[in-house]
Structures are given as structure tokens and as C-alpha cells.
Design an enzyme around this catalytic site. Structure first.
Site, mmCIF file in Angstrom:
data_model
loop_
_atom_site.group_PDB
_atom_site.id
_atom_site.type_symbol
_atom_site.label_atom_id
_atom_site.label_comp_id
_atom_site.label_asym_id
_atom_site.label_seq_id
_atom_site.Cartn_x
_atom_site.Cartn_y
_atom_site.Cartn_z
ATOM 1 N N SER A 131 22.637 63.641 62.782
ATOM 2 C CA SER A 131 23.368 64.446 63.785
ATOM 3 C C SER A 131 23.287 63.624 65.214
ATOM 4 C CB SER A 131 22.973 65.839 63.987
ATOM 5 O OG SER A 131 23.428 66.549 62.737
ATOM 6 N N LYS B 228 30.161 68.942 63.717
ATOM 7 C CA LYS B 228 28.508 69.219 63.821
ATOM 8 C C LYS B 228 28.040 69.574 65.120
ATOM 9 C CE LYS B 228 24.275 69.875 62.527
ATOM 10 N NZ LYS B 228 23.391 68.885 61.889
ATOM 11 N N LYS C 75 18.344 68.689 71.308
ATOM 12 C CA LYS C 75 19.036 67.332 71.302
ATOM 13 C C LYS C 75 20.357 67.624 70.858
ATOM 14 C CE LYS C 75 19.345 65.387 67.605
ATOM 15 N NZ LYS C 75 20.292 65.465 66.407
#
Length: 297
Positions: free
Chosen positions: A100, A175, A243
Site C-alpha cells: 500500500s 486502497k 502511513k
């Protein structure tokens, strides 16, 4: 083992990568793995895969290269440079990055790989450690239709919902949206848990009935026991969700989309990490609500 199946190199054998690579071995693929920790390579070998001494060794003969590492800097570190994937993979190989990362990193990787004759898909996943183990992940893919079609049988061994979302970077964009929804959902569940407990309600019964109605969700199903037992063993760490919230807030700013609630939850994730809880599961957002409610030392 069928010799007709593509040979697979797998780079990154962490919480997600280990069970996913093992699922490919179980499906009959020849998988050669490389990661920084030898014990994780040994785990793949014990499951029937092969180990490699370097990225170059792993990818040299591979038809398909799958990467599953924490963030954009790690993807760039394994992809580029003399010891990286692009310099050592054969022409025509298919690189599927399941990390990701930022959409732009995926776009850049596809462009640079094309110059080397290597095809690329960005294919981040949702479902956490449990989804990886059970091979029921949701896989959101960006790239060319022909490459997606070629990868689909392999991806079917890893997930249940596999969708081509658009050109390179699209999988990462979807995502990012997924991580936004998950974080806000966990935060809402955490607030409900503290509210219910402070009200003297049987928490287990309350979560059962809530999960049977409109408030029900995959998040609540997966994380109910974490909330009940205060078990924050990481399936997906706060560090990684921090993140990801950075990715979605930055990407949203770039396209002019407001994330008022997402921005607040991103700050709550950041504060939890700053308090030393970055290594815990993201269901540990409950700890933040408890602190704000005076329920936890």
C-alpha cells in the site's frame, strides 16, 4: 506441482506476505521468496517454497514477481538500483506490487518498468492478517486489462474480491479510500465501546446486536474480540495505518476532496502513534478514546 503455472518470486514476507505466499504454494505455484529476516524465508521453505539469497536471485527466473513491503520508500528500494527488481528481472516478467503506497509511486514504477520491458500491476489488498491467512482478501488493481487477465488466476489464490479499478495507480487510490473508511469505522466502534461500557451495558451482547443491524460491518466482525479482550496483537499496525492516512489526506488534497472526519481520525491515529502505540493493532484506537474519557491510566 503443475509445470504450466508461472514461476513466482515473492519479495516481502511480513504479517501479510508470509501467509499469502504460502497460499500460492498450496495452490501449486513454485514460489521463491526473499525478505530481510532469514527466519521468515525459512518459514516459506518449510511450507514448500524456496528461499533466495537476494532480490536478484529471487527474480532472475521468475515469470511473476510479487512485492509486499510496508511503504513507498521500501518499494523504491527493492525496485530500483543495480540489485533491484528492474535490473534483474527478465523482459516480459509481470511485477505485481501488493504493497500500500502512494498512487504516484505506482505510476512511476509502471513507467520505469515499461522501459525495461517489464509489465506492472498495482494490487494493494484489504482484509488484514486474517484475510491473508484465509485467502479472502479484497484486491484492488491498477494497470492494463491484458496484464490483469494474466494475473487473475494467481490473484484468485489470494483473495475473493478482485477488481481492476483503472489504469496504473488506481488500485492505490481505491486502497487509500479503503483505509479512510476502515479508520473512521474503527474510531466509531471504539467510541461506541467506551460509551457502552461507561453506561453499564453488557458489551458483548451490545456488539452482537449492533453487528446484526445497519451498524454492522466487517470491521466490527473482525475487531470485536480485540475490543472485548483489549487484545491489540497487530493484524495491521497503527504505524502502517498512520502511513496510509498520510497517503489518503495528501491524495485528497491533490484532487480537491475534503476529508473533514478523515482528517480528525488521521490526527487521532497520529497521536496514538506518538504515545508509543504504533506497534499495536489499529483497533487500539480504543486506547485513545479511553484516555480521552479518563478510563485508562
Amino acid at each position: 506441482m503443475s509445470s504450466n503455472l508461472p514461476k513466482v518470486a515473492w519479495i516481502g514476507l511480513g504479517i501479510m506476505g508470509s501467509p499469502m505466499s504460502e497460499n500460492l504454494v498450496e495452490a501449486g505455484y513454485q514460489v521463491t521468496g526473499y525478505t530481510l529476516e532469514q527466519d521468515k524465508i525459512d518459514r516459506l521453505v518449510a511450507a514448500g517454497g524456496k528461499g533466495a539469497a537476494s532480490i536478484a536471485d529471487a527474480v532472475r527466473d521468475a515469470d511473476v514477481i510479487i512485492t509486499m513491503v510496508p511503504a513507498s520508500p521500501q518499494v523504491e528500494a527493492i525496485a530500483y538500483g543495480p540489485d533491484g527488481i528492474l535490473e534483474n528481472a527478465r523482459q516480459g516478467a509481470l511485477l505485481i506490487d501488493m504493497s500500500s503506497i502512494t498512487p504516484q509511486t505506482s505510476v512511476d514504477l509502471a513507467k520505469n518498468a515499461k522501459d525495461k520491458g517489464i509489465r506492472v500491476l498495482d494490487a494493494p489488498v484489504s482484509g488484514g492478517e486474517a484475510g491473508a491467512i484465509e485467502a479472502v482478501l479484497s484486491i484492488m488493481v491498477g494497470g492494463e486489462q491484458t496484464d490483469f487477465d494474466a494475473a487473475k488466476p494467481l490473484l484468485d489464490a489470494l483473495g475473493r474480491t478482485i477488481v481492476l479499478c483503472g489504469p496504473h495507480g488506481s488500485g492505490q487510490t481505491v486502497k487509500a479510500a479503503n483505509q479512510l473508511i476502515v479508520a473512521v469505522n474503527i474510531q466509531a466502534c471504539a467510541e461506541a465501546v467506551v460509551f457502552l461500557e461507561k453506561s453499564g451495558v453488557d458489551l458483548s451482547a451490545a456488539l452482537d446486536v449492533l453487528n446484526g443491524g445497519l451498524a454492522g460491518s466487517t470491521v466490527l466482525t473482525r475487531k470485536k474480540d480485540n475490543f472485548l479482550k483489549r487484545d491489540f496483537t497487530p493484524g495491521f499496525r497503527i504505524d502502517l495505518h498512520h502511513k496510509d492516512m498520510g497517503i489518503v489526506t495528501d491524495a485528497a488534497r491533490n484532487v480537491g476532496a475534503a476529508l473533514p472526519v478523515g482528517g480528525v481520525v488521521a490526527q487521532l491515529v497520529a497521536s496514538l502513534r506518538a504515545q508509543g502505540d504504533g506497534g499495536l493493532d489499529h483497533s487500539a484506537l480504543l486506547r485513545s478514546v479511553e484516555r480521552l474519557s479518563g478510563s485508562q491510566a
